[in-house]
Scaffold this active site. Structure first.
Site, PDB file in Angstrom:
ATOM      1  N   ARG A   5      47.947  36.956  34.159  1.00 36.13           N
ATOM      2  CA  ARG A   5      48.657  36.735  35.425  1.00 36.13           C
ATOM      3  C   ARG A   5      50.109  36.259  35.228  1.00 36.13           C
ATOM      4  O   ARG A   5      50.483  35.158  35.609  1.00 36.13           O
ATOM      5  CB  ARG A   5      47.857  35.773  36.288  1.00 36.13           C
ATOM      6  CG  ARG A   5      46.458  36.340  36.512  1.00 36.13           C
ATOM      7  CD  ARG A   5      45.649  35.597  37.485  1.00 36.13           C
ATOM      8  NE  ARG A   5      46.149  35.776  38.837  1.00 36.13           N
ATOM      9  CZ  ARG A   5      45.621  35.116  39.872  1.00 36.13           C
ATOM     10  NH1 ARG A   5      44.656  34.261  39.662  1.00 36.13           N
ATOM     11  NH2 ARG A   5      46.109  35.286  41.077  1.00 36.13           N
ATOM     12  N   CYS A  36      44.727  32.334  33.862  1.00 37.05           N
ATOM     13  CA  CYS A  36      43.566  31.724  34.529  1.00 37.05           C
ATOM     14  C   CYS A  36      42.362  32.542  34.094  1.00 37.05           C
ATOM     15  O   CYS A  36      42.493  33.496  33.337  1.00 37.05           O
ATOM     16  CB  CYS A  36      43.750  31.732  36.034  1.00 37.05           C
ATOM     17  SG  CYS A  36      43.382  33.304  36.767  1.00 37.05           S
ATOM     18  N   LYS A  91      43.371  31.548  53.422  1.00 34.88           N
ATOM     19  CA  LYS A  91      43.968  30.749  52.338  1.00 34.88           C
ATOM     20  C   LYS A  91      45.232  31.437  51.819  1.00 34.88           C
ATOM     21  O   LYS A  91      46.281  30.808  51.671  1.00 34.88           O
ATOM     22  CB  LYS A  91      42.963  30.614  51.193  1.00 34.88           C
ATOM     23  CG  LYS A  91      43.556  30.116  49.877  1.00 34.88           C
ATOM     24  CD  LYS A  91      42.520  29.931  48.792  1.00 34.88           C
ATOM     25  CE  LYS A  91      42.203  31.174  48.036  1.00 34.88           C
ATOM     26  NZ  LYS A  91      43.163  31.548  46.967  1.00 34.88           N
ATOM     27  N   ASN A  92      45.145  32.762  51.585  1.00 34.42           N
ATOM     28  CA  ASN A  92      46.254  33.473  50.945  1.00 34.42           C
ATOM     29  C   ASN A  92      47.392  33.827  51.889  1.00 34.42           C
ATOM     30  O   ASN A  92      48.385  34.402  51.462  1.00 34.42           O
ATOM     31  CB  ASN A  92      45.731  34.712  50.201  1.00 34.42           C
ATOM     32  CG  ASN A  92      44.902  34.310  48.981  1.00 34.42           C
ATOM     33  OD1 ASN A  92      44.894  33.129  48.602  1.00 34.42           O
ATOM     34  ND2 ASN A  92      44.198  35.254  48.399  1.00 34.42           N
ATOM     35  N   ASP A 146      39.501  41.001  45.515  1.00 34.63           N
ATOM     36  CA  ASP A 146      38.859  39.725  45.855  1.00 34.63           C
ATOM     37  C   ASP A 146      37.486  39.908  46.478  1.00 34.63           C
ATOM     38  O   ASP A 146      36.790  38.920  46.729  1.00 34.63           O
ATOM     39  CB  ASP A 146      39.742  38.932  46.829  1.00 34.63           C
ATOM     40  CG  ASP A 146      40.983  38.424  46.137  1.00 34.63           C
ATOM     41  OD1 ASP A 146      41.891  37.926  46.831  1.00 34.63           O
ATOM     42  OD2 ASP A 146      41.065  38.552  44.915  1.00 34.63           O
ATOM     43  N   ARG A 174      37.708  25.745  46.574  1.00 33.60           N
ATOM     44  CA  ARG A 174      39.139  26.075  46.629  1.00 33.60           C
ATOM     45  C   ARG A 174      39.402  27.080  47.750  1.00 33.60           C
ATOM     46  O   ARG A 174      40.474  27.129  48.304  1.00 33.60           O
ATOM     47  CB  ARG A 174      39.591  26.693  45.305  1.00 33.60           C
ATOM     48  CG  ARG A 174      39.512  25.762  44.136  1.00 33.60           C
ATOM     49  CD  ARG A 174      40.130  26.374  42.915  1.00 33.60           C
ATOM     50  NE  ARG A 174      41.483  26.860  43.212  1.00 33.60           N
ATOM     51  CZ  ARG A 174      42.301  27.317  42.278  1.00 33.60           C
ATOM     52  NH1 ARG A 174      41.900  27.383  41.019  1.00 33.60           N
ATOM     53  NH2 ARG A 174      43.512  27.719  42.582  1.00 33.60           N
TER      54      ARG A 174
HETATM   55  C1  EPZ Z   1      47.243  37.326  44.923  1.00 34.51           C
HETATM   56  O1  EPZ Z   1      47.413  36.874  43.594  1.00 34.51           O
HETATM   57  C2  EPZ Z   1      46.072  36.526  45.485  1.00 34.51           C
HETATM   58  N1  EPZ Z   1      46.415  35.096  45.475  1.00 34.51           N
HETATM   59  C3  EPZ Z   1      44.825  36.778  44.639  1.00 34.51           C
HETATM   60  O2  EPZ Z   1      43.749  36.082  45.255  1.00 34.51           O
HETATM   61  C4  EPZ Z   1      44.521  38.270  44.655  1.00 34.51           C
HETATM   62  O3  EPZ Z   1      43.407  38.519  43.824  1.00 34.51           O
HETATM   63  C5  EPZ Z   1      45.739  39.052  44.153  1.00 34.51           C
HETATM   64  O4  EPZ Z   1      46.904  38.718  44.946  1.00 34.51           O
HETATM   65  C6  EPZ Z   1      45.538  40.562  44.237  1.00 34.51           C
HETATM   66  O5  EPZ Z   1      45.259  40.930  45.564  1.00 34.51           O
HETATM   67  C7  EPZ Z   1      47.229  34.627  46.456  1.00 34.51           C
HETATM   68  O6  EPZ Z   1      47.685  35.350  47.321  1.00 34.51           O
HETATM   69  C8  EPZ Z   1      47.523  33.152  46.414  1.00 34.51           C
HETATM   70  P1  EPZ Z   1      49.380  39.911  42.044  1.00 34.51           P
HETATM   71  P2  EPZ Z   1      48.759  37.284  42.803  1.00 34.51           P
HETATM   72  O7  EPZ Z   1      50.721  39.356  41.709  1.00 34.51           O
HETATM   73  O8  EPZ Z   1      49.876  37.462  43.736  1.00 34.51           O
HETATM   74  C9  EPZ Z   1      50.208  41.644  37.733  1.00 34.51           C
HETATM   75  C10 EPZ Z   1      41.923  34.670  45.359  1.00 34.51           C
HETATM   76  O9  EPZ Z   1      40.800  34.905  44.973  1.00 34.51           O
HETATM   77  N2  EPZ Z   1      51.502  40.918  37.808  1.00 34.51           N
HETATM   78  O10 EPZ Z   1      49.251  40.804  43.244  1.00 34.51           O
HETATM   79  O11 EPZ Z   1      48.899  36.329  41.666  1.00 34.51           O
HETATM   80  C11 EPZ Z   1      49.020  40.711  37.701  1.00 34.51           C
HETATM   81  O12 EPZ Z   1      48.759  40.296  36.375  1.00 34.51           O
HETATM   82  C12 EPZ Z   1      43.108  35.039  44.513  1.00 34.51           C
HETATM   83  O13 EPZ Z   1      42.213  34.161  46.475  1.00 34.51           O
HETATM   84  C13 EPZ Z   1      52.410  41.061  36.772  1.00 34.51           C
HETATM   85  O14 EPZ Z   1      52.157  41.752  35.786  1.00 34.51           O
HETATM   86  O15 EPZ Z   1      48.360  38.712  42.224  1.00 34.51           O
HETATM   87  C14 EPZ Z   1      47.912  41.561  38.261  1.00 34.51           C
HETATM   88  O16 EPZ Z   1      47.394  42.372  37.226  1.00 34.51           O
HETATM   89  C15 EPZ Z   1      42.664  35.439  43.120  1.00 34.51           C
HETATM   90  N3  EPZ Z   1      53.608  40.397  36.851  1.00 34.51           N
HETATM   91  C16 EPZ Z   1      48.632  42.446  39.282  1.00 34.51           C
HETATM   92  O17 EPZ Z   1      50.015  42.374  38.963  1.00 34.51           O
HETATM   93  C17 EPZ Z   1      53.924  39.619  37.927  1.00 34.51           C
HETATM   94  O18 EPZ Z   1      55.042  39.058  37.955  1.00 34.51           O
HETATM   95  C18 EPZ Z   1      48.479  41.984  40.724  1.00 34.51           C
HETATM   96  O19 EPZ Z   1      48.785  40.611  40.753  1.00 34.51           O
HETATM   97  C19 EPZ Z   1      52.987  39.486  38.971  1.00 34.51           C
HETATM   98  C20 EPZ Z   1      51.788  40.156  38.890  1.00 34.51           C
END
Ligand code: EPZ
Length: 422
Positions: free
Chosen positions: A121, A116, A22-23, A310, A402
């Site tokens: 996020r 969420c 998915k990701n 995850d 999802r």
């Molecule tokens: C991706 O989310 C995945 N989703 C998530 O999978 C996964 O849990 C996550 O990466 C971590 O591995 C997809 O790829 C579609 P991040 P993402 O940006 O990119 C902070 C699932 O279950 N952050 O790596 O949204 C954020 O708050 C989903 O399939 C900022 O502060 O996660 C978090 O604490 C859930 N500012 C950390 O970084 C930003 O601009 C990592 O988030 C972006 C992120």
């Protein structure tokens, strides 16, 4: 609200096909916005989030033709450079259209995703990176308005050196896609190293992008004039793989994953070994055998190649019935322990202090009605239901749909007693 009713206590046995990730599929679908040609994708999982992303792209003008797990996307008639709130609020990954739209059309209007269940996020790093590449961005009425100034400029983004304060998977993906069509060289430092980032880079290279360093923490992209269509097969889903392996370990079963990839499951396989499972990988097959009660496993989530956030909830279901106590530390998201309350309803003994959960293994769980709160928490509750004595009913399983393709069919094939209640 649909529910799943599960009779626990049956060891999972047999073979299961692992679907496309998915990701990886979500950012790769957005890459279709970078070219007027057709991007032909295979091994695309049949998931609710994929359908949502397809609808979002189609309302922008992308032509989509689906045939089973094949999906052809053609970005020649994109006319609406916007991702509306009502679509973005149901799927945060919609923010991945931002980079491609700004890179190819010089502007975009994308709703802020909002928080969420698992955390606030923010997308500040996505925005900061695009600003560093010359986009003018202002936020109003809950929307990100991005524009590349035309006067005095080429109207295109320009290459920049961007350092991520926090490792961000979709932040890295958004900016990698934006940089693919920028003027000059972009270097992403402290970039995400997830295999899904590498899969996107492979797809972009097939489209003519010049990218190197993906899979490491420094990715270099040299912008090109145009990108063309390509064929790309989506990589296998490592979280689905891990989820089925944990379910087999928890039920003391013996399963083989087909069409999987062991090389991206290292920490998951290592932790399963610590729990007492015998794991063997040959090519695209991964085999797991487990007898007796699992041993407790301490873990700490962190960006790839460390233990994936995850998979935290799924492992908590395993630790809940282990013969001892374990510490589980969640370092990525601020609120990713919502499955704890629900596991307690099944008899689990878990104390949470900040981002740390202390799990005291119990000899068995007792079936009950529980509620899914997010995608991976739902998977945790299904695993707990598979081991609990008696019947467990998991409510609000739209979360599960999802991210897991035909999960009850796949689990039934492995011998589980599970049925969907309308
Ligand atoms: C991706 O989310 C995945 N989703 C998530 O999978 C996964 O849990 C996550 O990466 C971590 O591995 C997809 O790829 C579609 P991040 P993402 O940006 O990119 C902070 C699932 O279950 N952050 O790596 O949204 C954020 O708050 C989903 O399939 C900022 O502060 O996660 C978090 O604490 C859930 N500012 C950390 O970084 C930003 O601009 C990592 O988030 C972006 C992120």
């Amino acid at each position: 609200m649909q529910k799943l009713a599960i009779q626990g206590g049956i060891p999972l046995r047999g073979e299961v096909h692992i679907s496309g990730a998915k990701n990886a599929a979500l950012p790769i679908m957005c890459a279709s916005l970078l070219t007027a040609d057709t991007l032909q994708l295979s091994n695309v999982p049949d998931l609710h989030d994929i359908a949502t992303m397809r609808k979002l792209l189609e309302q922008m003008g992308v032509k989509a033709v689906a045939q089973g797990n094949e999906l052809a996307l053609q970005g020649g008639q994109v006319h609406k450079l916007e991702a509306p709130y009502d679509m973005v609020k149901t799927m945060r990954a919609s923010v991945l259209v931002l980079g491609p739209l700004v890179a190819r059309f010089g502007e975009a209007r994308v709703s802020l995703p909002g928080g969420c269940a698992i955390g606030s996020r923010p997308v500040d790093l996505h925005i900061k990176g695009l600003q560093a590449m010359g986009a003018e961005i202002h936020i109003e009425h809950g929307y990100i308005h991005a524009q590349v100034p035309k006067i005095g400029g080429s109207g295109r983004l320009k290459g920049a050196r961007i350092f991520f304060d926090i490792v961000s998977v979709t932040g890295t993906e958004n900016l990698m896609m934006a940089a693919a069509l920028a003027d000059g060289v972009t270097v992403l430092e402290n970039a995400a190293r997830e295999p899904e980032v590498v899969d996107l880079a492979n797809c972009l290279r097939a489209m003519g992008a010049q990218i190197s360093g993906d899979g490491s923490d420094t990715i270099t992209i040299t912008g090109v004039e145009k990108l063309h269509g390509a064929l790309h097969r989506i990589m296998p889903d490592r979280i689905e793989s891990g989820t089925f392996l944990v379910a087999a370990a928890a039920t003391g079963g013996s399963i083989t994953l087909r069409d999987a990839r062991a090389d991206i499951l290292d920490t998951i396989l290592e932790k399963l070994g610590e729990a007492g499972a015998c794991v063997r990988a040959e090519g695209d097959h991964v085999h797991l055998e487990m007898s007796g009660r699992p041993r407790p496993v301490n873990l700490r989530t962190a960006p790839y190649p460390a233990f994936p956030t995850d998979m935290q909830a799924q492992f908590m279901a395993l630790n809940a019935i282990a013969d001892g106590s374990s510490m589980m530390v969640e370092t990525i998201f601020e609120n990713r322990f919502m499955h704890v309350q629900e596991l307690r309803r099944l008899g689990a003994q878990i104390d949470v202090e900040g981002n740390t959960a202390l799990v005291r293994g119990v000899s068995h769980l007792d079936g009950a009605t529980v509620m899914a709160t997010d995608l991976r928490a739902s998977a945790c509750l299904v695993i707990a239901g598979l081991v609990a004595q008696g019947e467990t009913v998991v409510d609000r399983i739209y979360h599960l749909d999802r991210g897991y393709e035909h999960i009850e069919a796949k689990l039934s094939q492995l011998g589980a007693s599970i049925r969907r209640l309308k």
